[in-house]
Motif scaffolding. Sequence first.
Motif, mmCIF file in Angstrom:
data_model
loop_
_atom_site.group_PDB
_atom_site.id
_atom_site.type_symbol
_atom_site.label_atom_id
_atom_site.label_comp_id
_atom_site.label_asym_id
_atom_site.label_seq_id
_atom_site.Cartn_x
_atom_site.Cartn_y
_atom_site.Cartn_z
ATOM 1 N N ARG A 57 0.825 -1.205 0.000
ATOM 2 C CA ARG A 57 0.000 0.000 0.000
ATOM 3 C C ARG A 57 0.861 1.258 0.000
ATOM 4 N NH1 ARG A 57 -2.234 -0.765 4.443
ATOM 5 N NH2 ARG A 57 -3.961 -2.031 3.707
ATOM 6 N N ARG A 58 1.991 1.187 0.643
ATOM 7 C CA ARG A 58 2.870 2.351 0.685
ATOM 8 C C ARG A 58 3.552 2.581 -0.658
ATOM 9 N NH1 ARG A 58 8.126 3.299 1.000
ATOM 10 N NH2 ARG A 58 8.528 1.068 0.977
ATOM 11 N N SER A 59 3.936 1.482 -1.325
ATOM 12 C CA SER A 59 4.689 1.628 -2.570
ATOM 13 C C SER A 59 3.789 1.732 -3.793
ATOM 14 C CB SER A 59 5.648 0.441 -2.742
ATOM 15 O OG SER A 59 4.918 -0.785 -2.742
ATOM 16 N N VAL A 60 2.639 1.045 -3.806
ATOM 17 C CA VAL A 60 1.744 1.052 -4.955
ATOM 18 C C VAL A 60 0.443 1.733 -4.551
ATOM 19 C CG1 VAL A 60 0.548 -0.365 -6.651
ATOM 20 C CG2 VAL A 60 2.781 -1.089 -5.766
ATOM 21 N N PRO A 61 0.149 2.919 -5.081
ATOM 22 C CA PRO A 61 -1.095 3.591 -4.715
ATOM 23 C C PRO A 61 -2.306 2.850 -5.271
ATOM 24 C CG PRO A 61 0.013 4.783 -6.471
ATOM 25 C CD PRO A 61 0.955 3.703 -6.019
ATOM 26 N N MET A 62 -3.422 2.980 -4.595
ATOM 27 C CA MET A 62 -4.647 2.331 -5.029
ATOM 28 C C MET A 62 -5.168 3.003 -6.282
ATOM 29 S SD MET A 62 -8.157 1.786 -2.847
ATOM 30 C CE MET A 62 -7.228 1.065 -1.499
ATOM 31 N N SER A 63 -5.552 2.204 -7.268
ATOM 32 C CA SER A 63 -6.021 2.745 -8.542
ATOM 33 C C SER A 63 -7.448 3.270 -8.394
ATOM 34 C CB SER A 63 -5.967 1.676 -9.625
ATOM 35 O OG SER A 63 -6.844 0.608 -9.307
ATOM 36 N N ASP A 64 -7.847 4.098 -9.371
ATOM 37 C CA ASP A 64 -9.212 4.625 -9.362
ATOM 38 C C ASP A 64 -10.226 3.520 -9.596
ATOM 39 O OD1 ASP A 64 -8.175 7.149 -8.964
ATOM 40 O OD2 ASP A 64 -8.145 7.653 -11.108
ATOM 41 N N GLU A 65 -9.885 2.518 -10.412
ATOM 42 C CA GLU A 65 -10.788 1.392 -10.630
ATOM 43 C C GLU A 65 -11.019 0.613 -9.337
ATOM 44 O OE1 GLU A 65 -8.963 2.561 -14.438
ATOM 45 O OE2 GLU A 65 -8.196 2.066 -12.435
ATOM 46 N N HIS A 66 -9.933 0.453 -8.556
ATOM 47 C CA HIS A 66 -10.056 -0.252 -7.274
ATOM 48 C C HIS A 66 -11.001 0.502 -6.339
ATOM 49 C CE1 HIS A 66 -8.909 -2.000 -3.413
ATOM 50 N NE2 HIS A 66 -8.334 -2.990 -4.077
ATOM 51 N N LYS A 67 -10.857 1.804 -6.274
ATOM 52 C CA LYS A 67 -11.737 2.604 -5.425
ATOM 53 C C LYS A 67 -13.179 2.548 -5.909
ATOM 54 C CE LYS A 67 -8.012 5.863 -4.366
ATOM 55 N NZ LYS A 67 -7.551 7.276 -4.488
ATOM 56 N N ALA A 68 -13.367 2.532 -7.236
ATOM 57 C CA ALA A 68 -14.725 2.470 -7.780
ATOM 58 C C ALA A 68 -15.402 1.159 -7.411
ATOM 59 C CB ALA A 68 -14.686 2.650 -9.295
ATOM 60 N N TYR A 69 -14.652 0.064 -7.434
ATOM 61 C CA TYR A 69 -15.231 -1.227 -7.023
ATOM 62 C C TYR A 69 -15.600 -1.206 -5.545
ATOM 63 C CZ TYR A 69 -14.753 -4.184 -11.168
ATOM 64 O OH TYR A 69 -14.923 -4.762 -12.401
ATOM 65 N N GLN A 70 -14.755 -0.647 -4.718
ATOM 66 C CA GLN A 70 -15.082 -0.585 -3.297
ATOM 67 C C GLN A 70 -16.348 0.227 -3.054
ATOM 68 O OE1 GLN A 70 -11.340 0.916 -1.617
ATOM 69 N NE2 GLN A 70 -10.967 -1.113 -0.748
ATOM 70 N N GLU A 71 -16.470 1.350 -3.745
ATOM 71 C CA GLU A 71 -17.664 2.171 -3.580
ATOM 72 C C GLU A 71 -18.908 1.456 -4.089
ATOM 73 O OE1 GLU A 71 -16.800 5.765 -5.605
ATOM 74 O OE2 GLU A 71 -15.259 6.438 -4.168
ATOM 75 N N ARG A 72 -18.764 0.720 -5.183
ATOM 76 C CA ARG A 72 -19.930 0.019 -5.726
ATOM 77 C C ARG A 72 -20.355 -1.119 -4.809
ATOM 78 N NH1 ARG A 72 -21.720 -0.581 -11.808
ATOM 79 N NH2 ARG A 72 -23.539 -1.907 -11.496
ATOM 80 N N ILE A 73 -19.416 -1.827 -4.214
ATOM 81 C CA ILE A 73 -19.765 -2.904 -3.289
ATOM 82 C C ILE A 73 -20.552 -2.353 -2.104
ATOM 83 C CG2 ILE A 73 -18.807 -4.588 -1.678
ATOM 84 C CD1 ILE A 73 -16.516 -5.004 -3.667
ATOM 85 N N TRP A 113 -14.669 -8.824 0.682
ATOM 86 C CA TRP A 113 -14.368 -8.623 -0.729
ATOM 87 C C TRP A 113 -12.944 -8.093 -0.886
ATOM 88 C CZ3 TRP A 113 -17.214 -9.991 -4.925
ATOM 89 C CH2 TRP A 113 -18.548 -10.373 -4.697
ATOM 90 N N GLU A 114 -12.170 -8.801 -1.702
ATOM 91 C CA GLU A 114 -10.808 -8.380 -2.035
ATOM 92 C C GLU A 114 -10.750 -8.123 -3.538
ATOM 93 O OE1 GLU A 114 -8.514 -7.817 0.109
ATOM 94 O OE2 GLU A 114 -9.270 -8.813 1.921
ATOM 95 N N VAL A 115 -10.468 -6.895 -3.920
ATOM 96 C CA VAL A 115 -10.402 -6.502 -5.327
ATOM 97 C C VAL A 115 -8.946 -6.508 -5.762
ATOM 98 C CG1 VAL A 115 -10.975 -4.717 -7.009
ATOM 99 C CG2 VAL A 115 -12.477 -5.099 -5.034
ATOM 100 N N GLN A 116 -8.629 -7.351 -6.745
ATOM 101 C CA GLN A 116 -7.261 -7.486 -7.234
ATOM 102 C C GLN A 116 -7.253 -7.170 -8.732
ATOM 103 O OE1 GLN A 116 -4.393 -8.181 -5.348
ATOM 104 N NE2 GLN A 116 -3.534 -7.433 -7.281
ATOM 105 N N LEU A 117 -6.852 -5.952 -9.080
ATOM 106 C CA LEU A 117 -6.831 -5.515 -10.468
ATOM 107 C C LEU A 117 -5.425 -5.337 -11.005
ATOM 108 C CD1 LEU A 117 -9.640 -2.803 -10.284
ATOM 109 C CD2 LEU A 117 -9.880 -5.239 -10.770
ATOM 110 N N SER A 118 -4.457 -5.127 -10.142
ATOM 111 C CA SER A 118 -3.084 -4.899 -10.588
ATOM 112 C C SER A 118 -2.361 -6.228 -10.746
ATOM 113 C CB SER A 118 -2.339 -4.014 -9.590
ATOM 114 O OG SER A 118 -2.305 -4.628 -8.310
ATOM 115 N N THR A 146 -11.617 -9.868 -9.670
ATOM 116 C CA THR A 146 -10.546 -9.404 -10.544
ATOM 117 C C THR A 146 -11.088 -9.190 -11.942
ATOM 118 O OG1 THR A 146 -8.333 -9.929 -11.384
ATOM 119 C CG2 THR A 146 -9.885 -11.744 -11.168
ATOM 120 N N ASP A 147 -10.277 -8.582 -12.797
ATOM 121 C CA ASP A 147 -10.578 -8.479 -14.228
ATOM 122 C C ASP A 147 -9.513 -9.177 -15.060
ATOM 123 O OD1 ASP A 147 -8.460 -6.768 -13.896
ATOM 124 O OD2 ASP A 147 -9.496 -4.967 -14.589
ATOM 125 N N ARG A 148 -8.674 -9.993 -14.419
ATOM 126 C CA ARG A 148 -7.628 -10.754 -15.093
ATOM 127 C C ARG A 148 -8.068 -12.209 -15.219
ATOM 128 N NH1 ARG A 148 -2.816 -7.750 -14.909
ATOM 129 N NH2 ARG A 148 -3.430 -5.554 -14.623
#
Length: 356
Positions: A57-73, A113-118, A146-148
Amino acid sequence: MIYATDRFYGRRGVLVSERDLQCGGVCRDMGVEAPMHLRMRGGRREAVHERREDEERRSVPMSDEHKAYQERILRAAHEGGFGGDSEVRTRVGRTWIQTDTLVEGADGRRIGWEVQLSTIDESGLRGVRARAGKAAKNGITPAWHTDRAAYAQRNDTHWTRSDRLPVRLIARNGDLRIVSGFRALDFWHCDTSAPYPCPHGIRRCGKAHATAKPRDVFFDDMVRQTAAGTIVPIQFHAGKTVHRYWVTDADRDRLDDLDGDDTRLPPERENTPATGASRNRPTCQPAPASPTEPEPPASAGLPAARPLLTALPLQPAAPAAETAPPAPAQRKALTSQAGRRHVGAPRRTDRAAAGR
């Protein structure tokens, strides 16, 4: 002084989470309490996170897609009458469980829920099973999204996958589909009319089996129904491979019955409440008219309906069969009978009879 104090706590066996050292960077900005400890490496002192996810979390910032999934959940859960929150830290003994979005469902159900997009390396993927097992052991049902396609094909936890979409499509109230991870179980008997090959590798074993068929489901419905308990996770055995799918609770119950007795098919179970619609088969035949009802008047200007016999095509007459000439006694009887039948009728001429 801080380093000496932390080394002292370390020699005394004090937990890192109890040393009052926390990350003051990205973790603090996100409202997450991430414990840290100090160490010596290469001749210099470093502050290190307690867990790998805090370090990422410190080295890789959370993406906007990740935040959008959290808000939608959270939005889907609240619309279904369930609570929840993002970036939830659950205390488990001497450690913590970090969950992207935790939904509080019915009957004490907790869906993590764990969102893994990266993209993550193999070391990170090896930790998925450990994190999912740790959550399940402490009463949290893991749900990884995920989307992978490569991640969704793994069997280390219950994955779901949707297509890779931009932020605006994830955030809005549209039809966001889950295209992988949900299954409908098809139960069948292994005989000569079976639609699938025998999973045991023989011609026909005569037992009952179940086949998992892919089905799409809406993402918002998935969030609400997992919280309600109408969609549940299962471990489906296909040969020596164990797959982890999401199914309806009715299919889960039938699968449990099948595992208990594989010689007969389990009865079907209703998973939706009964509606006001009739269960009778529809009919296309009109109801017969009552004998007391008057016949409808004929429409003016329309020709009268022809009888059924006149509407049928004419059939060629069959050739007369050859018979012997009647005997004299029979000829006399027929002549007298014909005379009686035509009494009072006008006599026909030979020409009229020939014309007939």
